[in-house]
Design an enzyme around this catalytic site. Structure first.
Site, PDB file in Angstrom:
ATOM      1  N   THR A   1     -75.654 -57.270  10.740  1.00  0.00           N
ATOM      2  CA  THR A   1     -74.456 -57.159   9.901  1.00  0.00           C
ATOM      3  C   THR A   1     -73.220 -57.561  10.712  1.00  0.00           C
ATOM      4  OG1 THR A   1     -73.942 -54.889  10.541  1.00  0.00           O
ATOM      5  CG2 THR A   1     -75.485 -55.163   8.696  1.00  0.00           C
TER       6      THR A   1
ATOM      7  N   PHE B   1     -91.273 -62.788   7.478  1.00  0.00           N
ATOM      8  CA  PHE B   1     -91.026 -62.090   8.742  1.00  0.00           C
ATOM      9  C   PHE B   1     -90.623 -60.661   8.415  1.00  0.00           C
ATOM     10  CE2 PHE B   1     -88.147 -60.878  12.223  1.00  0.00           C
ATOM     11  CZ  PHE B   1     -88.749 -61.405  13.356  1.00  0.00           C
ATOM     12  N   GLY B   2     -91.481 -59.714   8.725  1.00  0.00           N
ATOM     13  CA  GLY B   2     -91.240 -58.334   8.321  1.00  0.00           C
ATOM     14  C   GLY B   2     -90.822 -57.449   9.478  1.00  0.00           C
TER      15      GLY B   2
ATOM     16  N   TRP C   1     -86.781 -55.714   2.126  1.00  0.00           N
ATOM     17  CA  TRP C   1     -85.805 -56.811   2.148  1.00  0.00           C
ATOM     18  C   TRP C   1     -86.355 -58.036   2.852  1.00  0.00           C
ATOM     19  CZ3 TRP C   1     -82.533 -55.754  -1.353  1.00  0.00           C
ATOM     20  CH2 TRP C   1     -82.060 -54.448  -1.524  1.00  0.00           C
TER      21      TRP C   1
ATOM     22  N   GLU D   1     -79.546 -60.691   9.164  1.00  0.00           N
ATOM     23  CA  GLU D   1     -79.539 -61.252  10.531  1.00  0.00           C
ATOM     24  C   GLU D   1     -78.488 -60.576  11.407  1.00  0.00           C
ATOM     25  OE1 GLU D   1     -81.610 -63.630  11.553  1.00  0.00           O
ATOM     26  OE2 GLU D   1     -82.415 -64.386   9.657  1.00  0.00           O
TER      27      GLU D   1
ATOM     28  N   ARG E   1     -81.426 -72.371   1.557  1.00  0.00           N
ATOM     29  CA  ARG E   1     -81.389 -72.385   3.027  1.00  0.00           C
ATOM     30  C   ARG E   1     -82.166 -71.213   3.606  1.00  0.00           C
ATOM     31  NH1 ARG E   1     -80.186 -68.824   5.990  1.00  0.00           N
ATOM     32  NH2 ARG E   1     -78.162 -68.440   5.054  1.00  0.00           N
ATOM     33  N   SER E   2     -82.121 -70.058   2.927  1.00  0.00           N
ATOM     34  CA  SER E   2     -82.855 -68.893   3.436  1.00  0.00           C
ATOM     35  C   SER E   2     -84.357 -69.169   3.485  1.00  0.00           C
ATOM     36  CB  SER E   2     -82.621 -67.662   2.550  1.00  0.00           C
ATOM     37  OG  SER E   2     -81.292 -67.231   2.659  1.00  0.00           O
TER      38      SER E   2
ATOM     39  N   SER F   1     -80.329 -51.816  10.701  1.00  0.00           N
ATOM     40  CA  SER F   1     -79.577 -52.236  11.888  1.00  0.00           C
ATOM     41  C   SER F   1     -80.205 -51.717  13.184  1.00  0.00           C
ATOM     42  CB  SER F   1     -78.129 -51.731  11.792  1.00  0.00           C
ATOM     43  OG  SER F   1     -77.493 -52.298  10.676  1.00  0.00           O
TER      44      SER F   1
HETATM   45  C1  LIG Z   1     -81.169 -61.058   0.883  1.00  0.00           C
HETATM   46  C2  LIG Z   1     -81.693 -60.408   2.131  1.00  0.00           C
HETATM   47  C3  LIG Z   1     -82.765 -60.969   2.804  1.00  0.00           C
HETATM   48  C4  LIG Z   1     -83.292 -60.358   3.941  1.00  0.00           C
HETATM   49  N1  LIG Z   1     -84.386 -60.914   4.581  1.00  0.00           N
HETATM   50  C5  LIG Z   1     -84.961 -60.241   5.609  1.00  0.00           C
HETATM   51  C6  LIG Z   1     -86.185 -60.738   6.206  1.00  0.00           C
HETATM   52  O1  LIG Z   1     -86.697 -61.804   5.840  1.00  0.00           O
HETATM   53  N2  LIG Z   1     -86.783 -59.988   7.178  1.00  0.00           N
HETATM   54  C7  LIG Z   1     -86.247 -58.804   7.624  1.00  0.00           C
HETATM   55  O2  LIG Z   1     -86.854 -58.181   8.488  1.00  0.00           O
HETATM   56  N3  LIG Z   1     -85.096 -58.304   7.086  1.00  0.00           N
HETATM   57  C8  LIG Z   1     -84.443 -58.992   6.092  1.00  0.00           C
HETATM   58  N4  LIG Z   1     -83.286 -58.515   5.517  1.00  0.00           N
HETATM   59  C9  LIG Z   1     -82.778 -57.208   5.957  1.00  0.00           C
HETATM   60  C10 LIG Z   1     -81.490 -57.283   6.782  1.00  0.00           C
HETATM   61  O3  LIG Z   1     -81.743 -57.819   8.032  1.00  0.00           O
HETATM   62  C11 LIG Z   1     -80.905 -55.850   6.813  1.00  0.00           C
HETATM   63  O4  LIG Z   1     -80.405 -55.588   5.522  1.00  0.00           O
HETATM   64  C12 LIG Z   1     -79.814 -55.681   7.862  1.00  0.00           C
HETATM   65  O5  LIG Z   1     -80.365 -55.702   9.147  1.00  0.00           O
HETATM   66  C13 LIG Z   1     -79.023 -54.384   7.667  1.00  0.00           C
HETATM   67  O6  LIG Z   1     -79.864 -53.302   7.535  1.00  0.00           O
HETATM   68  P1  LIG Z   1     -79.663 -52.262   6.334  1.00  0.00           P
HETATM   69  O7  LIG Z   1     -79.551 -53.042   5.068  1.00  0.00           O
HETATM   70  O8  LIG Z   1     -80.745 -51.253   6.432  1.00  0.00           O
HETATM   71  O9  LIG Z   1     -78.257 -51.601   6.584  1.00  0.00           O
HETATM   72  P2  LIG Z   1     -77.922 -50.372   7.550  1.00  0.00           P
HETATM   73  O10 LIG Z   1     -78.471 -50.624   8.899  1.00  0.00           O
HETATM   74  O11 LIG Z   1     -78.282 -49.095   6.878  1.00  0.00           O
HETATM   75  O12 LIG Z   1     -76.329 -50.470   7.607  1.00  0.00           O
HETATM   76  C14 LIG Z   1     -75.481 -50.036   6.548  1.00  0.00           C
HETATM   77  C15 LIG Z   1     -74.034 -50.211   7.017  1.00  0.00           C
HETATM   78  O13 LIG Z   1     -73.809 -49.430   8.196  1.00  0.00           O
HETATM   79  C16 LIG Z   1     -73.319 -50.244   9.240  1.00  0.00           C
HETATM   80  N5  LIG Z   1     -73.804 -49.768  10.529  1.00  0.00           N
HETATM   81  C17 LIG Z   1     -75.090 -49.631  10.931  1.00  0.00           C
HETATM   82  N6  LIG Z   1     -75.129 -49.185  12.201  1.00  0.00           N
HETATM   83  C18 LIG Z   1     -73.852 -49.049  12.609  1.00  0.00           C
HETATM   84  C19 LIG Z   1     -73.219 -48.622  13.822  1.00  0.00           C
HETATM   85  N7  LIG Z   1     -73.925 -48.301  14.905  1.00  0.00           N
HETATM   86  N8  LIG Z   1     -71.861 -48.593  13.881  1.00  0.00           N
HETATM   87  C20 LIG Z   1     -71.104 -48.962  12.805  1.00  0.00           C
HETATM   88  N9  LIG Z   1     -71.637 -49.375  11.632  1.00  0.00           N
HETATM   89  C21 LIG Z   1     -72.994 -49.405  11.543  1.00  0.00           C
HETATM   90  C22 LIG Z   1     -73.844 -51.648   8.929  1.00  0.00           C
HETATM   91  O14 LIG Z   1     -73.082 -52.643   9.581  1.00  0.00           O
HETATM   92  C23 LIG Z   1     -73.706 -51.660   7.416  1.00  0.00           C
HETATM   93  O15 LIG Z   1     -72.383 -51.968   7.066  1.00  0.00           O
HETATM   94  C24 LIG Z   1     -82.713 -59.145   4.409  1.00  0.00           C
HETATM   95  C25 LIG Z   1     -81.602 -58.603   3.740  1.00  0.00           C
HETATM   96  C26 LIG Z   1     -81.094 -59.219   2.624  1.00  0.00           C
HETATM   97  C27 LIG Z   1     -79.914 -58.615   1.926  1.00  0.00           C
END
Ligand SMILES: Cc1cc2nc3c(=O)[nH]c(=O)nc-3n(C[C@H](O)[C@H](O)[C@H](O)COP(=O)(O)OP(=O)(O)OC[C@H]3O[C@@H](n4cnc5c(N)ncnc54)[C@H](O)[C@@H]3O)c2cc1C
Length: 395
Positions: free
Chosen positions: A377, A138-139, A171, A375, A99-100, A147
């Site tokens: 967290t 999509f980067g 990612w 998409e 699906r992804s 986040s």
């Molecule tokens: C399998 C997979 C596929 C992906 N595909 C894509 C893609 O195609 N394109 C793309 O651009 N991205 C993609 N991503 C990235 C995904 O969108 C990010 O992993 C996500 O946005 C979270 O960012 P991060 O992993 O840097 O976590 P972080 O932002 O570092 O967060 C870490 C933790 O801190 C929490 N947190 C962050 N900010 C706050 C706050 N203000 N208050 C409280 N808690 C907070 C978060 O909820 C999380 O629990 C993918 C990720 C995965 C795992």
């Protein structure tokens, strides 16, 4: 009132078939047939090998699933958002990685070009993406900015009649197999707008790399994108995108498909747990005869009913152009939570067999850990809902 047949079908409990159009039922049934015949038989091998089957791309295109809700004038199927959501559900009944692939191609890469591209860009890319001749990614996410994409470090600068791009994205689904990447970068100088570019594979300085050792979404490619002084013409810039609002609109669009899709993984876990608990005997009776087991199955089924009705309601609103951003946050948060909870519960119900990949549920469980995070967290959506309810920004 007639007595329902036992065991009751989940669809009968949801009771939504009558509320679907013929086209929606047809899209769902066709997708399910393809999944059962072409994807399901290979999914354990693909997951263990950590690969996404390239032959799926053309077959998914032939089903009309690439860019499915986008207009027919660009070679897309132009089906309703509900039909597309149901297709996502059936794909994810097999695996979230499958699906992804469709979500990223359709709701992120193609949607970005359709919504923010020029007419020339739409005509150049969308028909080929609908036929699967061009795969997109999509980067947006970066190693240090997930986040909070507003902090992005990727840069673009004007250079003559074109642009130079620099930065790393992390990612990124489909990164390694993509022919084109929608790459988001902040403009150096000026007012520092975030702009989007369609970067073709093979452009000098542009590369993609695998992210190895994943234990989730193994049947989906996830990689990084790197731009090192990448020169692209002005024609590669998405003219309608200026500011973070553009990539965020794409994410909002894609979240809908994620939230519909995860129901499929939840349904598969529920069905596997139900079958197992009816077949497996302990203490002289089937596990299904135990009240604690029934309570778990009842919770799982009730979650799936609630999630399905919410998704259908959201789909109808989306088809009318009335689905708000905060409603999408509620939908994504609730359905991803529910699906993950169901998968964990199903894993437990299968006992030791539950940790074996052939039994299906542990694969769904680890995949759903990704849907909980990508998409937006769970926490980010909670904050978005909280902000909408209180007017206070707690990010
Ligand atoms: C399998 C997979 C596929 C992906 N595909 C894509 C893609 O195609 N394109 C793309 O651009 N991205 C993609 N991503 C990235 C995904 O969108 C990010 O992993 C996500 O946005 C979270 O960012 P991060 O992993 O840097 O976590 P972080 O932002 O570092 O967060 C870490 C933790 O801190 C929490 N947190 C962050 N900010 C706050 C706050 N203000 N208050 C409280 N808690 C907070 C978060 O909820 C999380 O629990 C993918 C990720 C995965 C795992």
């Amino acid at each position: 009132m007639s007595t329902p047949a036992l065991p009751l079908e989940l669809d009968a409990l949801i009771g939504w078939s009558d509320q679907l159009t013929e086209e929606e039922r047809e899209v769902r049934a066709t997708t399910r047939r393809w999944v059962d015949g072409h994807a399901q038989p290979h999914i354990v091998d693909d997951f263990e090998a950590g690969t996404f089957r390239r032959s799926h791309v053309k077959e998914l295109a032939q089903l009309g699933l690439l860019g499915a809700p986008l207009p027919a004038e660009y070679g897309c199927a132009a089906v309703s958002n509900v039909a597309y959501g149901l297709a996502c559900l059936e794909l994810e009944r097999c695996d979230s990685g499958l699906r992804s692939f469709v979500s990223v191609q359709t709701s992120l890469a193609m949607y970005a070009i359709w919504r923010f591209g020029s007419e020339e860009q739409r005509r150049r890319w969308l028909p080929k993406m609908a036929t699967g001749d061009v795969v997109g990614c999509f980067g947006l996410t970066e190693p240090d900015h997930g986040s909070n994409p507003a902090g992005m470090a990727a840069r673009c600068r004007r250079d003559g009649d074109g642009w130079v791009l620099g930065g790393t994205k992390m990612w990124i689904t489909n990164a390694q197999i993509a022919d084109v990447a929608v790459f988001w970068a902040r403009e150096s100088g000026g007012d520092g707008r975030i702009l989007g570019f369609v970067v073709e594979r093979g452009t000098a300085g542009f590369s993609a790399a695998d992210i190895p050792h994943k234990l989730s979404m193994r049947a989906s490619h996830t990689g990084s994108l790197h731009c090192d002084e990448v020169r692209v013409p002005e024609a590669a810039r998405l003219p309608g995108a200026a500011g973070l609002v553009a990539p965020l609109a794409c994410l909002e669009n894609a979240r809908y498909g994620v939230a519909f899709g995860v129901l499929g993984a939840g349904m598969d876990c529920f069905e596997r747990a139900r079958t197992y608990s009816r077949d497996r005997r302990q203490f002289g009776v089937p596990l299904a005869a135990k009240q604690l087991v029934q309570a778990k199955l009842a919770d799982m089924a009730a979650d799936l009913v609630e999630g399905s009705l919410l998704a259908l309601h959201a789909g109808r609103l989306k088809d009318k152009g009335q689905l708000s951003s905060v409603q999408v946050s509620v939908l994504k948060r609730q359905n991803c939570r529910k699906a993950l909870r169901i998968a964990r519960e199903a894993r437990g119900l299968l006992g030791a067999n539950g940790i074996v990949v052939d039994y299906g549920v542990v694969r769904h469980m680890v995949n759903l850990e990704s849907t909980y995070t990508y998409e937006g967290t769970d926490e980010v959506h909670t904050l978005a809902i909280g902000r909408a309810l209180t007017g206070e920004n707690a990010f």
